[in-house]
Design a protein around this motif. Sequence first.
Motif, PDB file in Angstrom:
ATOM      1  N   MET A  84      -4.032  19.985 -13.218  1.00 30.75           N
ATOM      2  CA  MET A  84      -3.455  18.812 -12.741  1.00 30.75           C
ATOM      3  C   MET A  84      -1.976  18.876 -13.149  1.00 30.75           C
ATOM      4  N   THR A  85      -1.196  19.016 -12.279  1.00 34.62           N
ATOM      5  CA  THR A  85       0.475  18.909 -12.682  1.00 34.62           C
ATOM      6  C   THR A  85       0.923  17.393 -13.082  1.00 34.62           C
ATOM      7  N   ALA A  86       2.093  17.182 -13.754  1.00 39.80           N
ATOM      8  CA  ALA A  86       2.519  15.990 -14.103  1.00 39.80           C
ATOM      9  C   ALA A  86       2.727  15.121 -13.009  1.00 39.80           C
ATOM     10  N   LEU A  87       3.298  15.891 -11.809  1.00 36.92           N
ATOM     11  CA  LEU A  87       3.659  14.795 -10.826  1.00 36.92           C
ATOM     12  C   LEU A  87       2.406  14.533  -9.952  1.00 36.92           C
ATOM     13  N   SER A  88       1.329  15.321  -9.886  1.00 45.34           N
ATOM     14  CA  SER A  88      -0.040  14.544  -9.616  1.00 45.34           C
ATOM     15  C   SER A  88      -0.655  13.602 -10.349  1.00 45.34           C
ATOM     16  N   GLU A  89      -0.340  13.648 -11.808  1.00 46.16           N
ATOM     17  CA  GLU A  89      -1.068  12.775 -12.647  1.00 46.16           C
ATOM     18  C   GLU A  89      -0.320  11.343 -12.405  1.00 46.16           C
ATOM     19  N   ASN A  90       1.206  11.589 -12.097  1.00 51.03           N
ATOM     20  CA  ASN A  90       1.845  10.278 -12.206  1.00 51.03           C
ATOM     21  C   ASN A  90       1.403   9.921 -10.676  1.00 51.03           C
ATOM     22  N   PHE A  91       1.360  10.538  -9.814  1.00 50.44           N
ATOM     23  CA  PHE A  91       0.873   9.836  -8.463  1.00 50.44           C
ATOM     24  C   PHE A  91      -0.499   9.258  -8.362  1.00 50.44           C
ATOM     25  N   GLU A  92      -1.413   9.855  -9.106  1.00 48.93           N
ATOM     26  CA  GLU A  92      -2.696   9.028  -9.448  1.00 48.93           C
ATOM     27  C   GLU A  92      -2.745   7.858  -9.996  1.00 48.93           C
ATOM     28  N   ARG A  93      -1.760   7.816 -11.241  1.00 47.66           N
ATOM     29  CA  ARG A  93      -1.784   6.571 -12.010  1.00 47.66           C
ATOM     30  C   ARG A  93      -0.871   5.580 -10.856  1.00 47.66           C
ATOM     31  N   LEU A  94       0.083   5.724 -10.217  1.00 46.26           N
ATOM     32  CA  LEU A  94       1.023   5.166  -9.560  1.00 46.26           C
ATOM     33  C   LEU A  94       0.078   4.392  -8.553  1.00 46.26           C
ATOM     34  N   GLU A  95      -0.875   5.277  -7.532  1.00 49.37           N
ATOM     35  CA  GLU A  95      -1.651   4.703  -6.751  1.00 49.37           C
ATOM     36  C   GLU A  95      -2.351   3.590  -7.229  1.00 49.37           C
ATOM     37  N   GLU A  96      -3.324   3.954  -8.356  1.00 47.83           N
ATOM     38  CA  GLU A  96      -4.042   2.965  -9.104  1.00 47.83           C
ATOM     39  C   GLU A  96      -3.081   1.554  -9.165  1.00 47.83           C
ATOM     40  N   ALA A  97      -1.995   1.785  -9.804  1.00 47.85           N
ATOM     41  CA  ALA A  97      -1.104   0.368 -10.107  1.00 47.85           C
ATOM     42  C   ALA A  97      -0.863  -0.290  -8.768  1.00 47.85           C
ATOM     43  N   ILE A  98      -0.514   0.521  -7.830  1.00 46.90           N
ATOM     44  CA  ILE A  98      -0.120  -0.147  -6.530  1.00 46.90           C
ATOM     45  C   ILE A  98      -1.535  -0.774  -5.835  1.00 46.90           C
ATOM     46  N   GLY A  99      -2.473  -0.058  -6.075  1.00 48.21           N
ATOM     47  CA  GLY A  99      -3.731  -0.745  -5.478  1.00 48.21           C
ATOM     48  C   GLY A  99      -4.018  -1.956  -6.176  1.00 48.21           C
ATOM     49  N   ALA A 100      -3.982  -2.032  -7.496  1.00 47.76           N
ATOM     50  CA  ALA A 100      -4.122  -3.255  -8.420  1.00 47.76           C
ATOM     51  C   ALA A 100      -2.961  -4.373  -8.012  1.00 47.76           C
ATOM     52  N   ALA A 101      -2.109  -4.141  -7.734  1.00 45.93           N
ATOM     53  CA  ALA A 101      -0.889  -4.977  -7.433  1.00 45.93           C
ATOM     54  C   ALA A 101      -1.137  -5.571  -6.114  1.00 45.93           C
ATOM     55  N   CYS A 102      -1.548  -4.743  -5.075  1.00 42.09           N
ATOM     56  CA  CYS A 102      -2.327  -5.231  -3.726  1.00 42.09           C
ATOM     57  C   CYS A 102      -3.425  -6.207  -3.837  1.00 42.09           C
ATOM     58  N   ARG A 103      -4.320  -5.784  -4.705  1.00 38.95           N
ATOM     59  CA  ARG A 103      -5.598  -6.723  -4.908  1.00 38.95           C
ATOM     60  C   ARG A 103      -5.347  -8.081  -5.537  1.00 38.95           C
ATOM     61  N   ALA A 104      -4.006  -7.788  -6.323  1.00 39.13           N
ATOM     62  CA  ALA A 104      -3.964  -9.300  -7.099  1.00 39.13           C
ATOM     63  C   ALA A 104      -3.166 -10.211  -6.188  1.00 39.13           C
ATOM     64  N   ALA A 105      -2.359  -9.347  -5.082  1.00 33.86           N
ATOM     65  CA  ALA A 105      -1.798 -10.430  -4.105  1.00 33.86           C
ATOM     66  C   ALA A 105      -2.713 -10.605  -2.755  1.00 33.86           C
ATOM     67  N   ALA A 106      -3.860 -10.164  -2.887  1.00 37.53           N
ATOM     68  CA  ALA A 106      -4.896 -10.240  -1.697  1.00 37.53           C
ATOM     69  C   ALA A 106      -4.114  -9.797  -0.494  1.00 37.53           C
ATOM     70  N   ARG A 107      -3.772  -8.491  -0.691  1.00 38.98           N
ATOM     71  CA  ARG A 107      -3.281  -7.458   0.377  1.00 38.98           C
ATOM     72  C   ARG A 107      -3.896  -6.242   0.281  1.00 38.98           C
ATOM     73  N   VAL A 108      -4.009  -5.634   1.456  1.00 36.60           N
ATOM     74  CA  VAL A 108      -4.840  -4.103   1.588  1.00 36.60           C
ATOM     75  C   VAL A 108      -3.487  -3.319   1.319  1.00 36.60           C
ATOM     76  N   ARG A 109      -4.009  -2.236   0.701  1.00 34.18           N
ATOM     77  CA  ARG A 109      -3.202  -1.022   0.245  1.00 34.18           C
ATOM     78  C   ARG A 109      -2.438  -0.573   1.535  1.00 34.18           C
ATOM     79  N   SER A 110      -2.939  -0.392   2.812  1.00 32.52           N
ATOM     80  CA  SER A 110      -2.360  -0.065   3.798  1.00 32.52           C
ATOM     81  C   SER A 110      -1.032  -0.764   4.061  1.00 32.52           C
ATOM     82  N   GLU A 111      -0.816  -2.211   3.758  1.00 35.19           N
ATOM     83  CA  GLU A 111       0.343  -2.869   4.157  1.00 35.19           C
ATOM     84  C   GLU A 111       1.571  -2.529   3.539  1.00 35.19           C
ATOM     85  N   VAL A 112       1.470  -1.621   2.361  1.00 35.72           N
ATOM     86  CA  VAL A 112       2.480  -1.306   1.540  1.00 35.72           C
ATOM     87  C   VAL A 112       2.834   0.262   1.687  1.00 35.72           C
ATOM     88  N   GLU A 113       3.944   0.472   2.324  1.00 35.62           N
ATOM     89  CA  GLU A 113       4.281   1.876   2.327  1.00 35.62           C
ATOM     90  C   GLU A 113       4.903   2.410   1.169  1.00 35.62           C
TER      91      GLU A 113
END
Length: 251
Positions: A1-30
């Motif tokens: 796994m490259t550094a970029l793919s690792e960063n992307f995986e962590r970022l997606e987890e963080a975005i997903g967590a932020a969406c859940r905290a805001a009671a929003r679905v992930r697809s609402e945030v581009e």
Amino acid sequence: MTALSENFERLEEAIGAACRAAARVRSEVELMAVSKTFPAESIAEAAALGLTLFGENRVQEFSSKVSHAAENGTWAVRERLRFHLIGHLQSNKAAKAAELFDGVDSLDSVRLAERLNEAAGRFGKRLQVLIEVKLSPEATKTGLDPGSNEAAMLLERLGELENLAFRGLMTIAPWGAADDVTRACFRSLRLLRDRWASAHPNLKFDVLSMGMSGDFAPAIQEGATRIRIGTALFGARKPLAERRRQESEFE
């Protein structure tokens, strides 16, 4: 796994967590991958991970990447990628920007809008645009004062510019501000969007571009539909002197 793919995986987890905290679905945030200062190869790697929307700051820098990618066959999937200019654009560079980019997210004057519209027409394209709104006092920040006559005139004029597809608003929160100040900035843009959308029902306001690597969570809480991520995805940028030296090699 490259550094970029690792960063992307962590970022997606963080975005997903932020969406859940805001009671929003992930697809609402581009997610816009801010590829400014990174080479064409980094964009190709990000595209291979499924990213399709990229943000660039400078017309000249991106022009160099386009040429490099064409010469080396770097962007085999170019037709499914979208590139938006997110940096300040001088009106004398509007024609080149309209040629190179799929969107300009830093519209800040009637003159620039008219020049982009004229140029987009010559290239047979409909250019997506966002109004950049200045909501912080820093002198280095660009964008429209939301209470200015220029803002009012631009909103009136946009509906007449048939080669521009107006989509909404963009802002940058104050650098290094406390969380409540950052959140208030994002809330102000959302409320401004609601007010302008009500006053201008002929315009489309479906994009709220706000939030970057250090503040995308509160932006999502306040209604961001697009976040602009560079460092958290691609890593730290090289020092300015080194970047300028590399840019000069392209010229």
